[in-house]
Motif scaffolding. Sequence first.
Motif, mmCIF file in Angstrom:
data_model
loop_
_atom_site.group_PDB
_atom_site.id
_atom_site.type_symbol
_atom_site.label_atom_id
_atom_site.label_comp_id
_atom_site.label_asym_id
_atom_site.label_seq_id
_atom_site.Cartn_x
_atom_site.Cartn_y
_atom_site.Cartn_z
ATOM 1 N N GLY A 1 -7.320 12.588 -4.718
ATOM 2 C CA GLY A 1 -7.930 11.859 -3.612
ATOM 3 C C GLY A 1 -8.617 12.758 -2.612
ATOM 4 N N PRO B 1 -10.676 9.684 4.803
ATOM 5 C CA PRO B 1 -9.453 9.046 4.303
ATOM 6 C C PRO B 1 -8.542 10.019 3.572
ATOM 7 N N LEU B 2 -7.262 9.682 3.547
ATOM 8 C CA LEU B 2 -6.276 10.399 2.759
ATOM 9 C C LEU B 2 -5.586 9.398 1.845
ATOM 10 N N GLY B 3 -5.696 9.647 0.559
ATOM 11 C CA GLY B 3 -5.053 8.772 -0.416
ATOM 12 C C GLY B 3 -5.134 9.414 -1.778
ATOM 13 N N SER C 1 -3.815 3.444 -2.046
ATOM 14 C CA SER C 1 -4.641 3.089 -0.887
ATOM 15 C C SER C 1 -4.802 4.313 -0.007
ATOM 16 N N HIS C 2 -5.352 4.126 1.193
ATOM 17 C CA HIS C 2 -5.705 5.265 2.041
ATOM 18 C C HIS C 2 -5.211 5.084 3.473
ATOM 19 N N ASP C 3 -4.709 6.169 4.041
ATOM 20 C CA ASP C 3 -4.501 6.292 5.474
ATOM 21 C C ASP C 3 -5.691 7.039 6.060
ATOM 22 N N GLU D 1 1.592 5.537 -0.610
ATOM 23 C CA GLU D 1 1.223 6.951 -0.748
ATOM 24 C C GLU D 1 2.473 7.661 -1.228
ATOM 25 N N HIS E 1 0.854 -1.185 0.000
ATOM 26 C CA HIS E 1 0.000 0.000 0.000
ATOM 27 C C HIS E 1 0.891 1.237 0.000
ATOM 28 N N HIS F 1 -11.547 3.415 7.012
ATOM 29 C CA HIS F 1 -11.136 2.701 5.803
ATOM 30 C C HIS F 1 -9.706 2.188 5.920
ATOM 31 N N ALA F 2 -8.891 2.791 6.787
ATOM 32 C CA ALA F 2 -7.505 2.330 6.925
ATOM 33 C C ALA F 2 -7.440 0.898 7.434
ATOM 34 N N SER G 1 -3.931 15.691 -3.930
ATOM 35 C CA SER G 1 -4.752 16.711 -3.303
ATOM 36 C C SER G 1 -5.014 17.841 -4.291
#
Length: 494
Positions: free
Chosen positions: A448, A463-465, A473-475, A265, A263, A479-480, A427
């Motif tokens: 994202g 989420p951040l992704g 994927s996302h942190d 980023e 995963h 959802h993480a 972003s």
Amino acid sequence: MLDTDRLELLRHAPVTPAAHIIDGARRDASDGGTLDVISPLDGTTLTTMPKGTVEDARAVCASARRAFDDGRWSGLAPAARKSVLLKWARLIEENALDLAVLGVRDNGTEIGMAYKAEPLSAAATIRYYAEAVDKIFGEIAPTAPGTLGLVHREPAGVVGAIVPWNFPLMIGAWKLGPALAAGCTVVLKPAETASLTLVRIAELALEAGLPAGVLNVVTGEGAVVGHEIAHSHDVDVLVFTGSGATGRRLLEASAASNLKRVHLELGGKSPNVVFADAPDLDEAVKVSANGIFRNSGQVCVAGSRLLVERSVHDTFVARLAEHVRSMKVGDPLDPATAAGAVNSLRQLQQNLDFVEEARGLGRQVVGGARVLEDTGGYYMEPTIVTGVDPADRLAREEVFGPVLAVSAFDGEAEAVELANGTDYGLSAGIWTADLGRAHRMIRRIRAGVVHVNTYGGSDLTVPLGGVKQSGNSHDKSLHAFDKYLDLKTAWIKL
């Protein structure tokens, strides 16, 4: 409120050499090798850390494997894991200023940002996932009479977490919180230029009651210990925040080893789009400046491309330049500083190279000189480059420094074209008073996260992704957990 007296005391306090954390104990490198920890504040040696070897990396992976397989953590009830993690969060908060100052001396982030974004953010993240884990349930499938279908959620196994240097505690906690809450064990590899605070919170985790072997830390060079973790058959899941080049190598390592899930980023070249009808241009100026120049631009979601509608372009850029001149650049341990040190001499030189290349292309450069040279540290003024062409390297590649690329546009269609004109999609920001336009832009910009009439704001609930080459994927958010939990079906004949 920062305790400035203690801050000044900590500024000059000696720093204990870092160590690996293996099987719940501090350990030196297997061959005794060390790396100097150079402070970007003044270029001096702050302390040392182990220069990890292949044997060290294998030891931490094996430790995490044993700890997972024997169930000392994964076999605990979720409420029991929750209790330990909540105590860990409290200990991080109790040591917040010490951790923040240590981190600033290690990586250069200004203390006003570091205190909130590092230890306090890390504590909040660990608490969030601790509180969530005993509220995640399996499922009963709507099967035909005579059968029962159950869907279990189980910890995915050993997680290898490779964390960058810009916000090691915040980003580290985005990995550690959900992974440990889910019942996984973790091998943590900090960045060579920002390892100290992660080693320290791992020690606090042991103090909180985390069983030995559940969280192991190995310091050293990515090409050695990171490579070994990525290829280890003991590691089931690999999570990484950093460069695209390294992300590709991790995917190759997965294919060459045990097909561990990876995963990623991978940063961005995020557009911040200002329309002429922005509700408050002065607010847009202030927020846009913070969105790129705080932490000296060393932020993955930084709004590093400013796209301004042509009718307000000159006015907006003039106000922005005036605002930036008022930002204090310098000593990161001064609470009044708005932009601290660049993380390393190598990063500083990369930043300056981008600026000089733009200058050579005839772009107008405002700011950008190296400052505080008499300190021995690594500092750079916020830099605005106007007239940037979409084909310029500055418009396409991530600088990861205090360098803002500015371009003008005419109309919504061109704004979308420019915003989407890179390989990244992490972003974006939109400034407009037109609600319809805001929704159209949110849908059409490939990113994202899309901010409207703000930049950089969010919390753990979302989420951040990224998309495209910003990751897969996302942190953050619930959802993480998806990265750290496996689904297992039980099919039962009644």
